[in-house]
Design a protein around this motif. Structure first.
Motif, PDB file in Angstrom:
ATOM      1  N   SER A 540       0.820  -1.204   0.000  1.00  0.00           N
ATOM      2  CA  SER A 540       0.000   0.000   0.000  1.00  0.00           C
ATOM      3  C   SER A 540       0.861   1.263   0.000  1.00  0.00           C
ATOM      4  O   SER A 540       0.591   2.216  -0.741  1.00  0.00           O
ATOM      5  CB  SER A 540      -0.919  -0.011   1.220  1.00  0.00           C
ATOM      6  OG  SER A 540      -1.670   1.178   1.314  1.00  0.00           O
ATOM      7  N   GLU A 541       1.897   1.263   0.809  1.00  0.00           N
ATOM      8  CA  GLU A 541       2.812   2.412   0.829  1.00  0.00           C
ATOM      9  C   GLU A 541       3.472   2.609  -0.536  1.00  0.00           C
ATOM     10  O   GLU A 541       3.630   3.736  -1.010  1.00  0.00           O
ATOM     11  CB  GLU A 541       3.878   2.213   1.905  1.00  0.00           C
ATOM     12  CG  GLU A 541       3.355   2.222   3.335  1.00  0.00           C
ATOM     13  CD  GLU A 541       2.974   3.615   3.819  1.00  0.00           C
ATOM     14  OE1 GLU A 541       3.252   4.599   3.108  1.00  0.00           O
ATOM     15  OE2 GLU A 541       2.393   3.701   4.920  1.00  0.00           O
ATOM     16  N   GLU A 546      -0.835   4.690   0.961  1.00  0.00           N
ATOM     17  CA  GLU A 546      -0.429   5.210   2.267  1.00  0.00           C
ATOM     18  C   GLU A 546      -0.755   4.276   3.435  1.00  0.00           C
ATOM     19  O   GLU A 546      -0.995   4.712   4.552  1.00  0.00           O
ATOM     20  CB  GLU A 546      -1.056   6.595   2.501  1.00  0.00           C
ATOM     21  CG  GLU A 546      -0.706   7.588   1.394  1.00  0.00           C
ATOM     22  CD  GLU A 546      -1.396   8.935   1.560  1.00  0.00           C
ATOM     23  OE1 GLU A 546      -1.428   9.437   2.702  1.00  0.00           O
ATOM     24  OE2 GLU A 546      -1.902   9.461   0.556  1.00  0.00           O
ATOM     25  N   PHE A 548      -3.336   2.603   4.043  1.00  0.00           N
ATOM     26  CA  PHE A 548      -4.710   2.744   4.516  1.00  0.00           C
ATOM     27  C   PHE A 548      -5.364   1.379   4.741  1.00  0.00           C
ATOM     28  O   PHE A 548      -5.341   0.508   3.877  1.00  0.00           O
ATOM     29  CB  PHE A 548      -5.526   3.541   3.492  1.00  0.00           C
ATOM     30  CG  PHE A 548      -6.976   3.700   3.847  1.00  0.00           C
ATOM     31  CD1 PHE A 548      -7.358   4.576   4.848  1.00  0.00           C
ATOM     32  CD2 PHE A 548      -7.953   2.972   3.190  1.00  0.00           C
ATOM     33  CE1 PHE A 548      -8.693   4.727   5.181  1.00  0.00           C
ATOM     34  CE2 PHE A 548      -9.290   3.117   3.520  1.00  0.00           C
ATOM     35  CZ  PHE A 548      -9.664   3.993   4.515  1.00  0.00           C
ATOM     36  N   GLY A 549      -5.976   1.196   5.922  1.00  0.00           N
ATOM     37  CA  GLY A 549      -6.750  -0.006   6.216  1.00  0.00           C
ATOM     38  C   GLY A 549      -5.939  -1.269   6.387  1.00  0.00           C
ATOM     39  O   GLY A 549      -6.487  -2.368   6.270  1.00  0.00           O
ATOM     40  N   ARG A 555      -9.356   3.471  16.107  1.00  0.00           N
ATOM     41  CA  ARG A 555      -9.587   4.701  15.352  1.00  0.00           C
ATOM     42  C   ARG A 555      -9.015   5.905  16.105  1.00  0.00           C
ATOM     43  O   ARG A 555      -9.028   5.942  17.341  1.00  0.00           O
ATOM     44  CB  ARG A 555     -11.077   4.917  15.122  1.00  0.00           C
ATOM     45  CG  ARG A 555     -11.689   3.989  14.071  1.00  0.00           C
ATOM     46  CD  ARG A 555     -13.103   4.433  13.726  1.00  0.00           C
ATOM     47  NE  ARG A 555     -13.736   3.538  12.775  1.00  0.00           N
ATOM     48  CZ  ARG A 555     -13.614   3.638  11.448  1.00  0.00           C
ATOM     49  NH1 ARG A 555     -12.855   4.591  10.932  1.00  0.00           N
ATOM     50  NH2 ARG A 555     -14.240   2.789  10.662  1.00  0.00           N
ATOM     51  N   GLY A 560      -9.507   7.831  11.401  1.00  0.00           N
ATOM     52  CA  GLY A 560      -8.570   6.900  10.784  1.00  0.00           C
ATOM     53  C   GLY A 560      -8.180   5.784  11.740  1.00  0.00           C
ATOM     54  O   GLY A 560      -8.747   5.640  12.836  1.00  0.00           O
ATOM     55  N   THR A 562      -5.022   5.078  13.237  1.00  0.00           N
ATOM     56  CA  THR A 562      -3.647   5.355  13.661  1.00  0.00           C
ATOM     57  C   THR A 562      -3.520   5.367  15.183  1.00  0.00           C
ATOM     58  O   THR A 562      -2.508   5.803  15.717  1.00  0.00           O
ATOM     59  CB  THR A 562      -3.162   6.706  13.093  1.00  0.00           C
ATOM     60  OG1 THR A 562      -3.994   7.759  13.611  1.00  0.00           O
ATOM     61  CG2 THR A 562      -3.208   6.711  11.575  1.00  0.00           C
TER      62      THR A 562
END
Length: 657
Positions: A540-541, A546, A548-549, A555, A560, A562
């Motif tokens: 993903s990166e 980024e 994500f998920g 949350r 998000g 993180t």
């Protein structure tokens, strides 16, 4: 018995239900190859519901469906052992693990109820068919006679009255039939066995069984229940194709062998070793082919493709002849069409299926892997072919350099530190012998294993990467243990079988732990906790998404993911399912726990939370590309940058014609 058979007038008959007849038939089917004979269907997995409990379920009771029925008097040789699963998909995975460990010469059946029980088979069936591994699926089906319509769990299709959810299994099965009359079982069962025993056409085979037909009685001809041997062929190559292959090899200056799973299925490892001894051609391996040569064989240059070694991938880029043996040449192997970069490269494919042998516009050599290698070795003998000594020196030197990188990744300079994932593999590598079997399927582990693991025996490396199915590992390990146990006597303990899983994979399918406990199988489960999907997180990166998920976190204030890691205790979960759990916090802890687990006589889990590696201690990066399309338009800088890199890489793709 009744005096005559409707199918064969004058033939003695036996009155049984359709389900009873099927189970009795399956218990008398055998495969034979190279003089070795074994049961084709050696056991049946099952979860019972209203669609199979009174049919196949009752038939298994009639057939003495315990674990012990493998021989003896009074019909014991024809019993059908029963294995209790907890998830239908997992039962198929266990059957696939068994079939692979059995060399595709013995398989398991899987019975389920109708509706969700049947559709849960689809993922496992796809995995079996893609990997060319035999499994017999026996899902229940809705009433053939339709006395009540619709029935519970029936899919009502307005334009087709004969469609049920079992039709989902058609595209993932190598053979499919619905048994709507008892007598229809006779040709269908024979066709099913033919496909299961066909080395070129095997995979998932589905016989859908309407629940009323399962329980219906019929006068079956006795000859239907006679023992039947299915010879597993070793087709030899065509003379014309063999001569073309010889010419291609003799004209090659930088040949490279790509060893696939077909070598293992054919038991061709010794033949491959003899071929490389005569020609000195280096051997790279796919995920399915790793172990075709031992890691310390001079010609073995490791994994190839996106998850391959620098040695193998550099050889692939300059090869003028690529000799594929028993491989499908997936996009991981070819680096999405970018790896074989020599403008003059040509391909020679030795494969038992014409479909695979013709890929990449190759010269086909359609044959069994062992028979084809024996013929090619003999045809080259006396013609003076051997690679240039400088080429041999080049790849053996590169192999030594790669081994230094492996050592650096496995090194554990601080025994009190939390281990990285590659250090976990290094500690297991130091402990393992040729007896150990490693099972994995998805996540970041297959990439690390393909690049770094030192395979010591032909069947040590069991990584399912044709379908890369999360949740395969635990049930497959059970299947492997059952296959190994079939060959284990009182003087020989079972081989250590390790199921390696990350937290993401564990959460997908841990239920068959209960089966391992029930059967007291010495499963060694190694759970690596890294709080998310490490492999897809990294991907993903790299593609601008980024991460994500992909993390298992709470949350944050913005919605998000993180926040702090989720307080999920996988070790406690494994213990609650019946495993003995050994916790490891440091490198030293882990070394001790792995050794203790390896010696354990019952199902045992080693749980370790891993550290994120730095660029020095981590695994070597990917040595070849893999095509995952990146957003062509985006506002976020990460995606824009990733698209620029994608466009650069995709420009190197070529079609081999």
């Amino acid at each position: 018995m009744s005096p005559t058979s409707p199918a064969n007038p004058g033939c003695p008959t036996r009155r049984l239900t359709t389900a009873q007849a099927l189970v009795a038939f399956l218990a008398r089917q055998y495969t034979e190859r190279d003089g070795r004979r074994q049961r084709l269907i050696s056991a049946t997995w099952g979860i019972f519901g209203h669609g199979n409990v009174a049919g196949i379920g009752q038939a298994l009771v009639e057939a003495g469906g315990g674990r012990s029925g493998s021989g003896g008097a009074n019909g014991a040789a024809h019993r059908m052992p029963y294995l209790q699963g907890r998830n239908e998909q997992a039962m198929v995975h266990a059957a696939v693990g068994y079939a692979r460990q059995s060399g595709r010469l013995s398989a398991h059946a899987v019975t389920t109820s109708i509706g969700p029980g049947a559709t849960n088979l689809v993922t496992g069936a796809a995995l079996a068919t893609i990997n060319r591994l035999p499994v017999l699926l026996l899902p229940g089906d809705t009433f053939a006679t339709r006395p009540a319509d619709p029935v519970l769990q029936q899919l009502e299709v307005e334009y087709a009255g004969d469609v049920s959810v079992n039709d989902c299994l058609r595209p993932v099965s190598r053979y499919f039939d619905r048994i709507t009359r008892p007598e229809a079982l006779i040709p269908a069962a024979l066709q099913a066995m033919r496909v299961l025993a066909d080395p070129a056409g095997t995979g998932a085979v589905t016989l859908a069984l309407p629940q009323d037909v399962q329980a219906e009685a019929y006068d079956w001809p006795e000859e239907f229940f006679a023992e039947r041997d299915w010879h597993v062929r070793r087709p030899a190559p065509d003379t014309h194709e063999l001569e073309a292959a010889v010419r291609a090899v003799r004209s090659a200056r930088r040949p490279l062998i790509v060893a696939g799973g077909g070598i293992r299925h054919s038991a061709a490892e010794e033949t491959l070793a003899a071929f490389t001894a005569a020609t000195r051609i280096p051997v790279a391996s796919t995920q399915a082919g790793k172990g075709a040569l031992r890691h310390d064989h001079p010609a073995d240059v490791g994994g190839i493709g996106h998850t391959g070694t620098a040695t193998a991938d550099e050889l692939a880029r300059t090869a003028d002849l690529v000799i594929g043996i028993g491989t499908r040449f997936s996009d991981f192997t070819t680096a999405s069409g970018t790896l074989f970069a020599n403008p003059a490269v040509r391909f020679l494919h030795l494969n038992i299926t014409g479909f695979d042998a013709h890929k990449l516009a190759a010269l086909p050599l359609v044959a069994d892997a062992r028979a084809g290698l024996e013929a090619l070795t003999a045809a080259l003998a006396g013609r003076g072919y051997r690679v240039d000594p400088a080429y041999e020196t080049e790849y053996t030197g590169a192999k030594e350099a790669w081994e230094e990188r492996v050592e650096a990744s496995f090194a554990t300079p601080d025994p009190t530190a939390r281990p990285t994932q590659t250090q976990v593999l290094g500690l297991l590598d130091a402990l393992a012998t040729e007896d150990d079997i490693l099972i994995n399927a998805a996540g970041s582990l297959p990439g690390d294993l393909h690049k770094l693991w030192r395979t010591r025996s032909r069947d040590q490396y069991h990584v399912e990467y044709g379908y890369s199915c999360m949740g395969y590992e635990i049930p497959a390990a059970i299947g492997v243990l059952l296959a190994d146990g079939a060959r284990t006597g009182p003087d020989r303990p079972r081989r250590p079988v390790w199921a390696l899983v990350g937290d993401g994979t564990y959460l997908m399918n841990p239920t068959e732990i209960v089966t391992a406990v029930q059967e007291n199988l010495p499963l060694k489960l190694l759970i690596l906790q890294n709080h998310g999907y490490a492999s897809i997180g990294g991907l993903s990166e790299s593609v601008g998404a980024e991460g994500f998920g992909t993390a298992y976190r709470h949350r944050d204030a913005d919605g998000g993911f993180t926040g702090p890691p989720l307080p999920v205790d996988l070790a406690a979960n494994a213990a609650s399912l019946g495993l003995r759990v050994l916790h490891a916090t440091t490198v030293d802890d882990l070394r001790t726990a792995l050794s203790e687990a390896r010696d354990a006589g019952g199902p045992t889990c080693v749980y370790v939370e891993t550290e994120t590696p730095d660029t020095v201690s981590g695994p070597p990066p990917a040595q070849a590309w893999w095509d995952v399309p990146v957003a062509e338009t985006a506002s976020r800088p990460a995606a824009v940058k990733a698209r620029e890199e994608y466009d650069r890489q995709v420009a190197a793709r070529r079609r081999h014609l």
